[in-house]
Design an enzyme around this catalytic site. Structure first.
Site, PDB file in Angstrom:
ATOM      1  N   ARG A  35      37.491  29.573  48.296  1.00  0.00           N
ATOM      2  CA  ARG A  35      37.391  28.242  47.673  1.00  0.00           C
ATOM      3  C   ARG A  35      38.118  27.194  48.513  1.00  0.00           C
ATOM      4  NH1 ARG A  35      40.086  26.122  42.320  1.00  0.00           N
ATOM      5  NH2 ARG A  35      38.664  24.425  41.782  1.00  0.00           N
ATOM      6  N   HIS A  39      36.719  23.547  49.721  1.00  0.00           N
ATOM      7  CA  HIS A  39      37.380  22.293  49.375  1.00  0.00           C
ATOM      8  C   HIS A  39      37.927  21.578  50.610  1.00  0.00           C
ATOM      9  CE1 HIS A  39      37.825  22.694  44.753  1.00  0.00           C
ATOM     10  NE2 HIS A  39      36.741  23.299  45.177  1.00  0.00           N
ATOM     11  N   ASN A  67      42.018  20.273  42.685  1.00  0.00           N
ATOM     12  CA  ASN A  67      42.593  21.253  43.613  1.00  0.00           C
ATOM     13  C   ASN A  67      43.829  21.972  43.078  1.00  0.00           C
ATOM     14  OD1 ASN A  67      40.754  21.022  45.721  1.00  0.00           O
ATOM     15  ND2 ASN A  67      41.763  19.184  46.534  1.00  0.00           N
ATOM     16  N   HIS A 164      30.972  32.442  43.585  1.00  0.00           N
ATOM     17  CA  HIS A 164      31.548  32.668  42.257  1.00  0.00           C
ATOM     18  C   HIS A 164      31.376  34.126  41.808  1.00  0.00           C
ATOM     19  CE1 HIS A 164      31.416  28.085  41.153  1.00  0.00           C
ATOM     20  NE2 HIS A 164      32.292  28.368  42.090  1.00  0.00           N
TER      21      HIS A 164
HETATM   22  C1  HEM Z   1      28.055  24.367  43.507  1.00  0.00           C
HETATM   23  C2  HEM Z   1      29.076  23.569  43.203  1.00  0.00           C
HETATM   24  C3  HEM Z   1      30.400  24.126  42.767  1.00  0.00           C
HETATM   25  C4  HEM Z   1      31.088  23.770  41.665  1.00  0.00           C
HETATM   26  C5  HEM Z   1      30.693  22.718  40.646  1.00  0.00           C
HETATM   27  C6  HEM Z   1      32.277  24.597  41.627  1.00  0.00           C
HETATM   28  C7  HEM Z   1      33.252  24.506  40.658  1.00  0.00           C
HETATM   29  C8  HEM Z   1      34.264  25.424  40.494  1.00  0.00           C
HETATM   30  C9  HEM Z   1      35.205  25.421  39.409  1.00  0.00           C
HETATM   31  C10 HEM Z   1      35.262  24.388  38.302  1.00  0.00           C
HETATM   32  C11 HEM Z   1      36.006  26.506  39.558  1.00  0.00           C
HETATM   33  C12 HEM Z   1      37.127  26.942  38.621  1.00  0.00           C
HETATM   34  C13 HEM Z   1      38.377  26.148  38.874  1.00  0.00           C
HETATM   35  C14 HEM Z   1      39.387  26.344  37.762  1.00  0.00           C
HETATM   36  O1  HEM Z   1      39.001  26.264  36.600  1.00  0.00           O
HETATM   37  O2  HEM Z   1      40.562  26.601  38.073  1.00  0.00           O
HETATM   38  C15 HEM Z   1      35.599  27.186  40.751  1.00  0.00           C
HETATM   39  C16 HEM Z   1      36.174  28.342  41.237  1.00  0.00           C
HETATM   40  C17 HEM Z   1      35.806  28.924  42.412  1.00  0.00           C
HETATM   41  N1  HEM Z   1      34.924  28.427  43.331  1.00  0.00           N
HETATM   42 FE1  HEM Z   1      33.571  26.958  43.004  1.00  0.00          FE
HETATM   43  N2  HEM Z   1      32.281  25.423  42.697  1.00  0.00           N
HETATM   44  C18 HEM Z   1      31.162  25.174  43.438  1.00  0.00           C
HETATM   45  C19 HEM Z   1      30.827  25.759  44.647  1.00  0.00           C
HETATM   46  C20 HEM Z   1      31.619  26.650  45.306  1.00  0.00           C
HETATM   47  C21 HEM Z   1      31.448  27.039  46.684  1.00  0.00           C
HETATM   48  C22 HEM Z   1      30.396  26.451  47.628  1.00  0.00           C
HETATM   49  C23 HEM Z   1      32.395  27.978  46.947  1.00  0.00           C
HETATM   50  C24 HEM Z   1      32.691  28.695  48.225  1.00  0.00           C
HETATM   51  C25 HEM Z   1      31.801  28.904  49.167  1.00  0.00           C
HETATM   52  C26 HEM Z   1      33.148  28.177  45.734  1.00  0.00           C
HETATM   53  C27 HEM Z   1      34.147  29.105  45.559  1.00  0.00           C
HETATM   54  C28 HEM Z   1      34.867  29.274  44.389  1.00  0.00           C
HETATM   55  C29 HEM Z   1      35.726  30.415  44.130  1.00  0.00           C
HETATM   56  C30 HEM Z   1      35.896  31.640  45.025  1.00  0.00           C
HETATM   57  C31 HEM Z   1      36.329  30.193  42.893  1.00  0.00           C
HETATM   58  C32 HEM Z   1      37.370  31.079  42.181  1.00  0.00           C
HETATM   59  C33 HEM Z   1      38.753  30.622  42.613  1.00  0.00           C
HETATM   60  C34 HEM Z   1      39.906  31.472  42.100  1.00  0.00           C
HETATM   61  O3  HEM Z   1      39.714  32.449  41.387  1.00  0.00           O
HETATM   62  O4  HEM Z   1      41.040  31.112  42.462  1.00  0.00           O
HETATM   63  N3  HEM Z   1      32.681  27.327  44.762  1.00  0.00           N
HETATM   64  N4  HEM Z   1      34.550  26.503  41.308  1.00  0.00           N
END
Ligand code: HEM
Length: 287
Positions: A35, A39, A67, A164
């Site tokens: 992530r 970002h 973030n 995800h």
């Molecule tokens: C398509 C649009 C995307 C949206 C709207 C989005 C949104 C989010 C949100 C809201 C979270 C949870 C944050 C929280 O509640 O603490 C999250 C977690 C995450 N996102 Fe996305 N994301 C997107 C695309 C991506 C992309 C492109 C990647 C990496 C290539 C990614 C990797 C991750 C990962 C691995 C997590 C888990 C993080 C953790 O467990 O610490 N996301 N994302």
């Protein structure tokens, strides 16, 4: 030439060791590193702007609400310190993020992909720039538009959302779904989400049943109307992207292949030239 390729190989090993050691102690950090790359690259390009700390005159990207749940900064610091000790001023923090994310994917069971090095670290990190990160309340066409502006195809969007397959979302990222009637959300899964949220806004919900394994279970969850974020589930609800979700749910190898291509693109997004950046000595402050 030989000396340089030896150095590059060594630095690659240092990053891999820092990542492996950290993930052995806490496998959930693989999600954090992947992530972090997204970002970083989506805002100001892949220039480690995400790593800069706020100063008294500037609130940096990392202090934006979008973030605050980012994790894994210490892993980058650890690799950077070891690399600087051996070979100062050569490997940028932006390169370290890109390598660490790639290594995290592999560590969790996902595909390896090659990435060119030579990114430079930027000098700008402003909280207001993070408004360009996609919100979890966007629908599929809005996601396609947002990513399309940065050169990604609809296929890239679905493949990248497959990141995800790892990690969790906090209740605050999805609780709005629970108060509006939503026929695309399975009712038993809605109860699971509500139960998670009963522990508060920061309570964590895994995106799929295998939160530390890089697989295609996320796409199976979308087919079962059990996507955690609105922006996840919309990819199955929308005819334009549904076939891609179904394809990845059916064929994990196809997901892995498309994810590799899309991550290579992400890792090269708006990379800075030497004159626009520097190689930071400490990833948290500009030189
Ligand atoms: C398509 C649009 C995307 C949206 C709207 C989005 C949104 C989010 C949100 C809201 C979270 C949870 C944050 C929280 O509640 O603490 C999250 C977690 C995450 N996102 Fe996305 N994301 C997107 C695309 C991506 C992309 C492109 C990647 C990496 C290539 C990614 C990797 C991750 C990962 C691995 C997590 C888990 C993080 C953790 O467990 O610490 N996301 N994302």
């Amino acid at each position: 030439m030989l000396a340089r390729s030896f150095t590059i190989k060594n630095n690659k090993m240092i990053v891999a060791n820092s990542v492996n050691n950290a993930l052995q102690a806490d496998p959930t950090l693989a999600a954090g590193l992947i992530r972090m790359l997204f970002h970083d690259c989506f805002i100001e390009g892949c220039d480690a702007s995400i790593l800069l700390d706020s100063t008294k005159d500037n609130t940096a990207e990392k202090d934006s609400p979008a973030n605050l749940s980012l994790r894994g900064y210490e892993i980058i610091d650890d690799a950077k310190e070891k690399i600087e000790n051996r070979c100062p001023g050569v490997v940028s923090c932006a390169d370290i993020i890109a390598m660490a994310a790639r290594d995290a994917v592999v560590w969790a069971g996902g595909p390896y992909y090659n990435i060119p090095k030579g990114r430079f670290d930027g000098k700008r990190s402003k909280i207001e720039d993070t408004r360009n990160l996609p919100s979890p309340f966007l629908n599929a066409s809005q996601l396609i538009q947002t990513f399309g502006q940065r050169g990604f195809t609809p296929q890239d969007v679905v493949a990248l959302s497959g990141a995800h397959t790892l990690g969790v979302a906090q209740c605050s990222s999805f609780k709005a779904r629970l108060t509006t009637p939503d026929s695309s959300l399975d009712s038993t899964f809605a109860n699971t989400l509500s139960k998670t949220c009963s522990a508060g806004d920061n309570a964590e919900q895994p995106f799929d049943a295998t939160r530390n394994i890089f697989d295609n279970a996320y796409f199976n969850a979308l087919q079962m109307k059990s996507g955690v974020l609105f922006s996840d589930q919309t990819l199955f609800n929308t005819p334009r992207t549904r076939n891609l979700v179904n394809g990845y749910a059916f064929n994990q190898a196809k997901f892995f292949f498309d994810f590799q291509q899309a991550m290579r693109k992400m890792s090269n997004l708006d990379v800075k030239l030497g004159t626009q950046g520097e190689v930071r000595q400490n990833c948290r402050v500009i030189n």
